[in-house]
Write a protein that holds these residues in place. Structure first.
Motif, PDB file in Angstrom:
ATOM      1  N   ILE A  21      25.202  -4.683  27.548  1.00  0.00           N
ATOM      2  CA  ILE A  21      25.770  -3.403  27.102  1.00  0.00           C
ATOM      3  C   ILE A  21      25.003  -2.239  27.718  1.00  0.00           C
ATOM      4  N   GLU A  22      23.676  -2.304  27.690  1.00  0.00           N
ATOM      5  CA  GLU A  22      22.868  -1.238  28.289  1.00  0.00           C
ATOM      6  C   GLU A  22      23.139  -1.126  29.789  1.00  0.00           C
ATOM      7  N   ARG A  91      27.728  -0.106  16.855  1.00  0.00           N
ATOM      8  CA  ARG A  91      28.707  -1.155  16.548  1.00  0.00           C
ATOM      9  C   ARG A  91      28.328  -2.513  17.155  1.00  0.00           C
ATOM     10  N   PHE A  92      27.806  -2.499  18.398  1.00  0.00           N
ATOM     11  CA  PHE A  92      27.642  -3.766  19.115  1.00  0.00           C
ATOM     12  C   PHE A  92      26.205  -4.234  19.322  1.00  0.00           C
ATOM     13  N   MET A  93      25.239  -3.384  19.061  1.00  0.00           N
ATOM     14  CA  MET A  93      23.852  -3.824  19.189  1.00  0.00           C
ATOM     15  C   MET A  93      23.408  -4.343  17.827  1.00  0.00           C
ATOM     16  N   PRO A  94      22.771  -5.504  17.783  1.00  0.00           N
ATOM     17  CA  PRO A  94      22.324  -6.018  16.498  1.00  0.00           C
ATOM     18  C   PRO A  94      21.294  -5.078  15.872  1.00  0.00           C
ATOM     19  N   LYS A  95      21.275  -5.013  14.568  1.00  0.00           N
ATOM     20  CA  LYS A  95      20.295  -4.173  13.882  1.00  0.00           C
ATOM     21  C   LYS A  95      18.894  -4.645  14.264  1.00  0.00           C
ATOM     22  N   GLY A  96      18.053  -3.709  14.583  1.00  0.00           N
ATOM     23  CA  GLY A  96      16.686  -4.047  14.972  1.00  0.00           C
ATOM     24  C   GLY A  96      16.569  -4.712  16.327  1.00  0.00           C
ATOM     25  N   LYS A  98      15.842  -3.632  19.198  1.00  0.00           N
ATOM     26  CA  LYS A  98      14.666  -3.233  19.984  1.00  0.00           C
ATOM     27  C   LYS A  98      13.421  -3.971  19.493  1.00  0.00           C
ATOM     28  N   MET A  99      13.288  -4.123  18.187  1.00  0.00           N
ATOM     29  CA  MET A  99      12.143  -4.850  17.651  1.00  0.00           C
ATOM     30  C   MET A  99      12.217  -6.327  18.042  1.00  0.00           C
ATOM     31  N   VAL A 100      13.411  -6.899  17.989  1.00  0.00           N
ATOM     32  CA  VAL A 100      13.585  -8.296  18.398  1.00  0.00           C
ATOM     33  C   VAL A 100      13.224  -8.455  19.866  1.00  0.00           C
ATOM     34  N   ALA A 101      13.692  -7.519  20.714  1.00  0.00           N
ATOM     35  CA  ALA A 101      13.387  -7.590  22.147  1.00  0.00           C
ATOM     36  C   ALA A 101      11.885  -7.433  22.387  1.00  0.00           C
ATOM     37  N   LEU A 102      11.243  -6.546  21.635  1.00  0.00           N
ATOM     38  CA  LEU A 102       9.798  -6.347  21.773  1.00  0.00           C
ATOM     39  C   LEU A 102       9.043  -7.616  21.377  1.00  0.00           C
ATOM     40  N   LEU A 122      11.774 -12.895  30.198  1.00  0.00           N
ATOM     41  CA  LEU A 122      10.909 -11.729  30.057  1.00  0.00           C
ATOM     42  C   LEU A 122      11.619 -10.464  30.549  1.00  0.00           C
ATOM     43  N   ALA A 123      12.312 -10.568  31.677  1.00  0.00           N
ATOM     44  CA  ALA A 123      13.035  -9.421  32.234  1.00  0.00           C
ATOM     45  C   ALA A 123      14.158  -8.976  31.296  1.00  0.00           C
ATOM     46  N   ASP A 124      14.876  -9.932  30.706  1.00  0.00           N
ATOM     47  CA  ASP A 124      15.953  -9.579  29.762  1.00  0.00           C
ATOM     48  C   ASP A 124      15.399  -8.817  28.560  1.00  0.00           C
ATOM     49  N   ALA A 125      14.264  -9.271  28.038  1.00  0.00           N
ATOM     50  CA  ALA A 125      13.657  -8.594  26.888  1.00  0.00           C
ATOM     51  C   ALA A 125      13.230  -7.179  27.280  1.00  0.00           C
ATOM     52  N   ARG A 126      12.649  -7.031  28.460  1.00  0.00           N
ATOM     53  CA  ARG A 126      12.237  -5.693  28.920  1.00  0.00           C
ATOM     54  C   ARG A 126      13.450  -4.797  29.137  1.00  0.00           C
ATOM     55  N   ASN A 127      14.481  -5.332  29.762  1.00  0.00           N
ATOM     56  CA  ASN A 127      15.674  -4.539  30.057  1.00  0.00           C
ATOM     57  C   ASN A 127      16.378  -4.064  28.791  1.00  0.00           C
ATOM     58  N   ALA A 128      16.299  -4.848  27.731  1.00  0.00           N
ATOM     59  CA  ALA A 128      16.923  -4.446  26.467  1.00  0.00           C
ATOM     60  C   ALA A 128      16.205  -3.243  25.865  1.00  0.00           C
ATOM     61  N   LEU A 129      14.952  -3.048  26.250  1.00  0.00           N
ATOM     62  CA  LEU A 129      14.156  -1.947  25.709  1.00  0.00           C
ATOM     63  C   LEU A 129      14.146  -0.717  26.603  1.00  0.00           C
ATOM     64  N   GLY A 130      14.308  -0.918  27.888  1.00  0.00           N
ATOM     65  CA  GLY A 130      14.227   0.188  28.832  1.00  0.00           C
ATOM     66  C   GLY A 130      12.837   0.300  29.426  1.00  0.00           C
ATOM     67  N   PRO A 131      12.733   0.886  30.598  1.00  0.00           N
ATOM     68  CA  PRO A 131      11.468   0.929  31.332  1.00  0.00           C
ATOM     69  C   PRO A 131      10.415   1.854  30.729  1.00  0.00           C
ATOM     70  N   THR A 132      10.805   2.747  29.823  1.00  0.00           N
ATOM     71  CA  THR A 132       9.815   3.662  29.246  1.00  0.00           C
ATOM     72  C   THR A 132       9.019   3.011  28.125  1.00  0.00           C
ATOM     73  N   ILE A 133       9.554   1.997  27.484  1.00  0.00           N
ATOM     74  CA  ILE A 133       8.841   1.343  26.384  1.00  0.00           C
ATOM     75  C   ILE A 133       7.853   0.320  26.931  1.00  0.00           C
ATOM     76  N   ILE A 134       8.293  -0.465  27.902  1.00  0.00           N
ATOM     77  CA  ILE A 134       7.413  -1.442  28.533  1.00  0.00           C
ATOM     78  C   ILE A 134       7.266  -1.022  29.994  1.00  0.00           C
ATOM     79  N   THR A 135       6.105  -0.478  30.322  1.00  0.00           N
ATOM     80  CA  THR A 135       5.867   0.004  31.685  1.00  0.00           C
ATOM     81  C   THR A 135       5.795  -1.165  32.655  1.00  0.00           C
ATOM     82  N   SER A 136       5.864  -0.867  33.928  1.00  0.00           N
ATOM     83  CA  SER A 136       5.817  -1.935  34.933  1.00  0.00           C
ATOM     84  C   SER A 136       4.476  -2.670  34.900  1.00  0.00           C
ATOM     85  N   ASN A 137       3.382  -1.965  34.617  1.00  0.00           N
ATOM     86  CA  ASN A 137       2.085  -2.650  34.533  1.00  0.00           C
ATOM     87  C   ASN A 137       2.034  -3.612  33.357  1.00  0.00           C
ATOM     88  N   ILE A 138       2.501  -3.184  32.194  1.00  0.00           N
ATOM     89  CA  ILE A 138       2.518  -4.080  31.028  1.00  0.00           C
ATOM     90  C   ILE A 138       3.394  -5.298  31.330  1.00  0.00           C
TER      91      ILE A 138
END
Length: 148
Positions: A21-22, A91-96, A98-102, A122-138
Motif C-alpha cells: 500500500i505504501e 481502512r487498510f493498514m492493520p492497527k499498530g 508501524k509497531m509490528v513492523a518495528l 528485513l527490507a519489508d519491515a523497513r519499507n513499512a516504516l519509511g526511511p526516516t524511522i530506520i536510517t540506512s545505517n541502522i
C-alpha cells in the motif's frame, strides 16, 4: 479516464499489505509529480478530485475496489490528497502496523533462512516504516549483526 489514469498512476492489484500500500501511494504521488512537471501549458492541472478519482479508479484489488465504490461520493468531497491517503491507511493498514513492523525489524535474524530471504524480510519491515524511522545505517547494522 482509464487510459489517462494508466499513464499517470499504476493500478493497485494487491496484496493488501503495508509495504504494498505504501509503495502504491508513493507511485501515485510520483505519477502526479511527473504529470505536473511534464504537462504542456494547455494540459489541465490535476485537481484534488481528479487525483482521488484516478487513484480510486485504479484500485483493482477487490476489497479496495468495493471500498472505493461504496465511498466514492464522500471521497471526492475531500479537500486534500493527504486526507484521502489517511482514509486508505486507516481502512487498510492493520492497527499498530508501524509497531509490528518495528518489532519485526529488530527481532529479525537470519537463523536458518537463506540470506536473501532474511534480507527481504528485513527490507519489508523497513519499507513499512519509511526511511526516516530506520536510517540506512541502522538498517545496515541490523542486516550485518543478525546474519550468520
Amino acid at each position: 479516464t482509464s487510459t489517462m489514469a494508466s499513464k499517470i498512476i499504476t493500478p493497485f492489484a494487491g496484496p493488501l499489505t503495508p509495504t504494498a500500500i505504501e509503495a502504491w501511494l508513493g507511485h501515485c504521488e510520483d505519477g502526479f509529480a511527473i504529470y505536473a512537471s511534464t504537462k504542456t501549458d494547455k494540459a489541465p492541472d490535476l485537481s484534488i478530485e481528479t487525483k482521488i478519482r484516478l487513484a480510486g479508479s485504479n484500485m483493482q484489488e477487490l476489497t479496495m475496489a468495493a471500498w472505493w465504490n461504496a465511498g466514492r461520493v464522500d471521497f471526492l468531497k475531500l479537500t486534500s490528497w493527504e486526507s484521502f491517503e489517511k482514509h486508505i491507511r486507516s481502512r487498510f493498514m492493520p492497527k499498530g502496523y508501524k509497531m509490528v513492523a518495528l518489532c519485526t525489524f529488530f527481532l529479525c535474524a537470519q537463523n536458518q533462512q537463506p540470506f536473501l530471504e532474511y534480507a527481504a524480510t528485513l527490507a519489508d519491515a523497513r519499507n513499512a516504516l519509511g526511511p526516516t524511522i530506520i536510517t540506512s545505517n541502522i538498517y545496515k547494522y541490523q542486516l550485518l549483526f543478525h546474519s550468520h
